[in-house]
Design an enzyme around this catalytic site. Structure first.
Site, PDB file in Angstrom:
ATOM      1  N   GLY A   1       5.216  -3.474   6.143  1.00 35.63           N
ATOM      2  CA  GLY A   1       5.760  -3.387   4.799  1.00 35.63           C
ATOM      3  C   GLY A   1       5.572  -2.037   4.153  1.00 35.63           C
ATOM      4  O   GLY A   1       5.754  -1.904   2.939  1.00 35.63           O
ATOM      5  N   ASP A   2       5.192  -1.024   4.933  1.00 36.23           N
ATOM      6  CA  ASP A   2       5.055   0.329   4.394  1.00 36.23           C
ATOM      7  C   ASP A   2       5.168   1.312   5.558  1.00 36.23           C
ATOM      8  O   ASP A   2       5.632   0.945   6.631  1.00 36.23           O
ATOM      9  CB  ASP A   2       3.746   0.491   3.622  1.00 36.23           C
TER      10      ASP A   2
END
Length: 478
Positions: free
Chosen positions: A261-262
């Site tokens: 997610g990053d």
């Protein structure tokens, strides 16, 4: 000669007794081992070994094993001066809170072993914030933050590896707290090693970290390889960076798959005035044969926390699929520090918003005490032999007014457009550099050069971490 049934039974009893007595005797005739040897590569092998079950561990996925892990590490730390020790986590589901590692130590996750991060906040102790950050990333926390699931500081020669065992941080409760603004302290990381030398993290599957997955910081001589790192895409799992080398020297990251997610790999060295004061750069970093999937972030990010400096970063044979950007350099006024001598080659990128992205306006300061005169320096950034397809925009490169990003060089870069690409493919402000054999045509601040003066290069020397030998170790699993 006639042999009675009774004599045969007596003979069998005698034979069984002999085999029982001789169990464990090191002879070819009588050896009947109960343990199966498994081979693995590590920076060090250990003379002593124990299982988490020896300390009361229960692998049912429900019983807390925090005390068992702590007791095991404490006991095995006594063997540091006699060849070190290995703690084996056998097949099963081993629920635990945060626990610390020790020096001359291997944590080995056997095939089928799953370490589960507990959902009980009381088993995540608070520790001090990092000195180069001055506060927690999620919340100031009055100088405190949650400890990582697997944590260590001031260690020498520590290995976290396995036969593709799994560590699952069960991060959903932490992601929900973040989204609902319920965090008083920064979320735990999955694996964090501080102020340490000779660190190896390898051959594992890492799932659902509460925040960053692998965070070596203030450390040296680090090998991270063979990891499969997976978390849901943002916004489900915010800030679940894959691997974050932070104020580290001589680091190798290779043969990893990251879906998060990053940013997949985020290179850091401290935040604004706190990072400047600590002054520990990330240097001599090699990243190779890594595949990244991250729709809202980057394959490789440098910064934004880079106030201690980033230098001599080498990336090669990197694949980015469905990412916001292939490479991002993020900084701001007040960061200070530098990002220089960065070399990237043989990158393949598919389905991107941007191939290259730089900004000098990435805010997010720890507090209002940053120095507005602390100007970051970005210099000698090389992109070589890159191919991208299905791209919306080739590059968004924005330096600082009066303090341009310099020495940017592109060579043999080919970008294929998406069905509906942006009309402007190059947005360039406050940068200086050259380009050679780049399509689509670059902006005026990156003029075409010939092969002799294009300036792009990749170092030919080897980093010391490439020559750190790995030994073939034997792990005995039931």
């Amino acid at each position: 000669m006639k042999v009675s049934r009774i004599n045969i039974q007596v003979l069998l009893v005698v034979v069984v007794g002999i085999l029982s007595i001789s169990d464990g005797i090191e002879t070819d005739k009588f050896r009947a081992p109960k343990l199966k040897p498994r081979k693995y590569l590590a920076i060090s092998c250990r003379n002593h070994s124990a299982s988490i079950t020896d300390f009361g561990g229960v692998g049912d996925g429900k019983t807390s094993n925090t005390k068992a892990f702590k007791a095991a590490v404490e006991h095995l730390s006594k063997f540091a001066n006699s060849g070190g020790a290995e703690l084996v986590v056998p097949a099963g589901r081993w629920l635990t809170g945060s626990f610390n590692l020790t020096s001359y130590f291997t944590l080995f996750l056997a095939e089928g072993a799953v370490i589960l991060g507990t959902e009980d906040p009381s088993e995540w102790p608070l520790i001090s914030v990092l000195p180069s950050y001055g506060r927690g990333r999620d919340a100031p926390g009055n100088g405190s933050r949650y400890s990582a699931l697997i944590y260590g500081t001031n260690l020498t020669d520590v290995v976290v590896t396995g036969n593709n065992g799994t560590i699952d941080g069960q991060g959903q409760i932490w992601w929900d707290k973040f989204h609902n603004d319920q965090l008083n302290y920064t979320r735990p990381y999955m694996i964090e090693i501080l102020f340490s030398d000779r660190v190896q993290i390898s051959n594992l599957t890492l799932l659902n970290s509460p925040s960053w997955f692998v965070h070596p910081v203030y450390s040296s001589n680090i090998i991270i390889k063979g990891l499969r790192i997976v978390a849901p895409y943002n916004p489900v799992s915010p800030n679940t960076d894959g691997i974050d080398p932070d104020s580290c020297t001589n680091t190798l990251i290779e043969d990893c798959y990251i879906e998060s997610g990053d940013d997949c790999v985020a290179v850091k060295s401290g935040w604004d005035q706190y990072g400047i004061a600590v002054g520990m750069p990330t240097t001599k970093l090699l990243v190779r044969r890594v595949t990244c999937v991250s729709p809202d972030s980057a394959g490789i990010a440098l910064g934004s926390e880079m106030s201690g400096g980033i230098q001599d970063v080498r990336v090669e044979d990197f694949t980015a699929i469905n990412t916001q950007a292939g490479v991002r350099i993020k900084t701001a006024i007040g960061r200070g520090g530098y990002v220089k001598d960065v070399f990237m080659r043989r990158m393949v990128m598919k389905t991107m918003k941007y191939v290259l992205w730089m900004t000098g306006a990435y805010g997010s300061h720890p507090d209002e005490s940053f120095d507005p005169k602390a100007i970051p320096v970005i210099n000698n950034i090389n992109y070589i032999d890159m191919v991208a397809e299905n791209v919306n925009m080739t590059a968004n490169l924005a330096g600082l007014a009066g303090h341009p990003f310099t020495g940017i060089c592109l060579s043999n870069v080919a970008v294929g457009m998406s069905v509906k690409p942006k009309k402007i493919q190059w947005n360039c402000t406050d940068i200086e550099g050259t380009a050679h054999n780049v399509t689509p045509q670059t902006c005026s601040l990156l003029p075409d050069g010939n092969e002799a003066n294009a300036g792009c290069h990749f170092p030919t020397d080897r980093l010391p971490i490439e020559d750190l030998p790995l030994k073939l170790c034997t792990h005995r699993s039931t």
